[in-house]
Design an enzyme around this catalytic site. Structure first.
Site, PDB file in Angstrom:
ATOM      1  CG  ASP A  82      -2.110   0.829   1.155  1.00  0.00           C
ATOM      2  OD1 ASP A  82      -2.489   1.197   0.038  1.00  0.00           O
ATOM      3  OD2 ASP A  82      -2.714   1.117   2.225  1.00  0.00           O
ATOM      4  CG  HIS A 207      -7.059   4.459  -1.351  1.00  0.00           C
ATOM      5  ND1 HIS A 207      -5.892   4.088  -0.732  1.00  0.00           N
ATOM      6  CD2 HIS A 207      -6.944   4.060  -2.635  1.00  0.00           C
ATOM      7  CE1 HIS A 207      -5.099   3.500  -1.604  1.00  0.00           C
ATOM      8  NE2 HIS A 207      -5.711   3.476  -2.779  1.00  0.00           N
ATOM      9  CG  ASN A 229      -7.387   0.288  -0.488  1.00  0.00           C
ATOM     10  OD1 ASN A 229      -7.631  -0.618  -1.283  1.00  0.00           O
ATOM     11  ND2 ASN A 229      -6.340   1.079  -0.608  1.00  0.00           N
TER      12      ASN A 229
HETATM   13  P1  13P Z   1      -9.215   3.312   6.088  1.00  0.00           P
HETATM   14  O1  13P Z   1      -8.135   3.324   7.124  1.00  0.00           O
HETATM   15  O2  13P Z   1     -10.077   4.513   6.148  1.00  0.00           O
HETATM   16  O3  13P Z   1      -9.995   2.048   6.117  1.00  0.00           O
HETATM   17  O4  13P Z   1      -8.503   3.403   4.659  1.00  0.00           O
HETATM   18  C1  13P Z   1      -7.760   2.325   4.195  1.00  0.00           C
HETATM   19  C2  13P Z   1      -6.979   2.648   2.994  1.00  0.00           C
HETATM   20  O5  13P Z   1      -7.409   3.349   2.118  1.00  0.00           O
HETATM   21  C3  13P Z   1      -5.645   2.031   2.896  1.00  0.00           C
HETATM   22  O6  13P Z   1      -4.942   2.478   1.782  1.00  0.00           O
END
Ligand code: 13P
Length: 295
Positions: A82, A207, A229
């Site tokens: 990520d 995201h 995500n």
């Molecule tokens: P959150 O922490 O809001 O679930 O977002 C996760 C994310 O986009 C990781 O790249």
């Protein structure tokens, strides 16, 4: 390759009208819990790790943990890095056999954006890996990466053109979401996701999934999003499971904080409780994103 292709699972999701959960795991226990959820739900899954998590465990150790957890599993398991602004680390994880990386160029000066993206896309494609790109920054800080300030905004056409020119496989545009817990209601932009989907076959990534409603997810999936995500919700599930365990097992009448104050003196029971909480959280998202039963 030991792991499935990010591009292939996202293309299948787009064709099938669902999204694949990309869940940020933090250690071997949470990683196994998410793979177990995928196996039980017959869903593809994307194991996502932050740069911070990779650095904490070491690349070899966390790669081996992911390989062991997904060995013998019948559903597609993707291993994805990520938000990584460091092209050298992106190359290292690709060399270690990971499926894909999110190359985050949102903080780079404009003139460096396309050269860096072209370089990592060529490197990845020569090795059978996939690249997601972040050109505009997704708001919020995630494991020490990111900011609440808008660093760059593009039009839909500009972003699609950058992806096409550099060979990027997936696009992570700004869609009104942010990382972490929302302090006020976000202004979501599913219509922007729809504009991307209308202009390109490149899969679109959402995201900042934690805190959105089931209806929000359905709207984004209908608009064409195929990877969603989730990070903060895993952290909440993991820590709340520990908190519940402590509340249920600590006996204050014993009057000390030594081992005799605990009804359960078994660390494995705590580890199991955290595993089960993370597994159930992951299964819930597989149902909401409609990836359950598709693999
Ligand atoms: P959150 O922490 O809001 O679930 O977002 C996760 C994310 O986009 C990781 O790249």
């Amino acid at each position: 390759m030991k792991f499935s292709s990010l591009l292939e699972v996202c293309n299948s999701a787009r064709e099938g009208g669902y999204a694949v959960p990309a869940i940020n795991v933090v250690d071997e226990n949470s990683l196994r819990a998410v793979v177990d959820a995928a196996q039980e739900c017959k869903s593809a899954v994307i194991l996502q790790l932050s740069v911070k998590t990779v650095r904490q465990w070491g690349l070899q150790q966390i790669t081996s943990a992911a390989e062991n957890a997904s060995a013998g599993v019948s559903v597609p398991v993707v291993l994805h890095l990520d938000h990584c602004p460091d092209i050298d680390l992106c190359k290292e994880v690709i060399d270690a056999g990971w499926s894909s990386v999110l190359m985050d160029v949102s903080a780079l000066p404009d003139e460096q954006v396309e050269p860096v993206l072209s370089e990592i896309c060529s490197y990845a494609h020569e090795r059978g890996a996939t690249v997601e790109i972040e050109v505009e920054n997704i708001l919020g800080v995630e494991d020490g990466v990111g900011t609440d300030e808008v660093l760059r905004s593009c039009t839909v056409d500009e972003l699609v053109d950058i992806a096409k020119r550099t060979g990027a496989d997936l696009l992570a545009p700004q869609l009104g979401t942010a990382h972490g817990l929302y302090k006020s209601d976000p202004v979501l932009q599913p219509e922007r996701a729809g504009e991307f989907a209308a202009r390109t076959d490149i899969p679109i990534v959402l995201h900042g999934g934690t805190g959105l409603s089931d209806a929000d997810f359905a709207t984004f999936i209908e608009a064409g999003v195929s990877k969603i995500n989730i990070s903060t919700d895993l952290k909440v599930a993991y820590i709340e499971a520990a908190q519940r365990f402590v509340t249920e097992n600590f006996d204050p009448s014993c009057g000390s904080i030594g081992i005799d104050s605990w009804k359960s003196k078994e660390p494995l029971a705590l580890i199991q409780a955290q595993h089960d909480a993370v597994r159930d959280m992951a299964k819930r998202y597989m149902r909401i994103f409609q990836s359950e039963g598709r693999a």
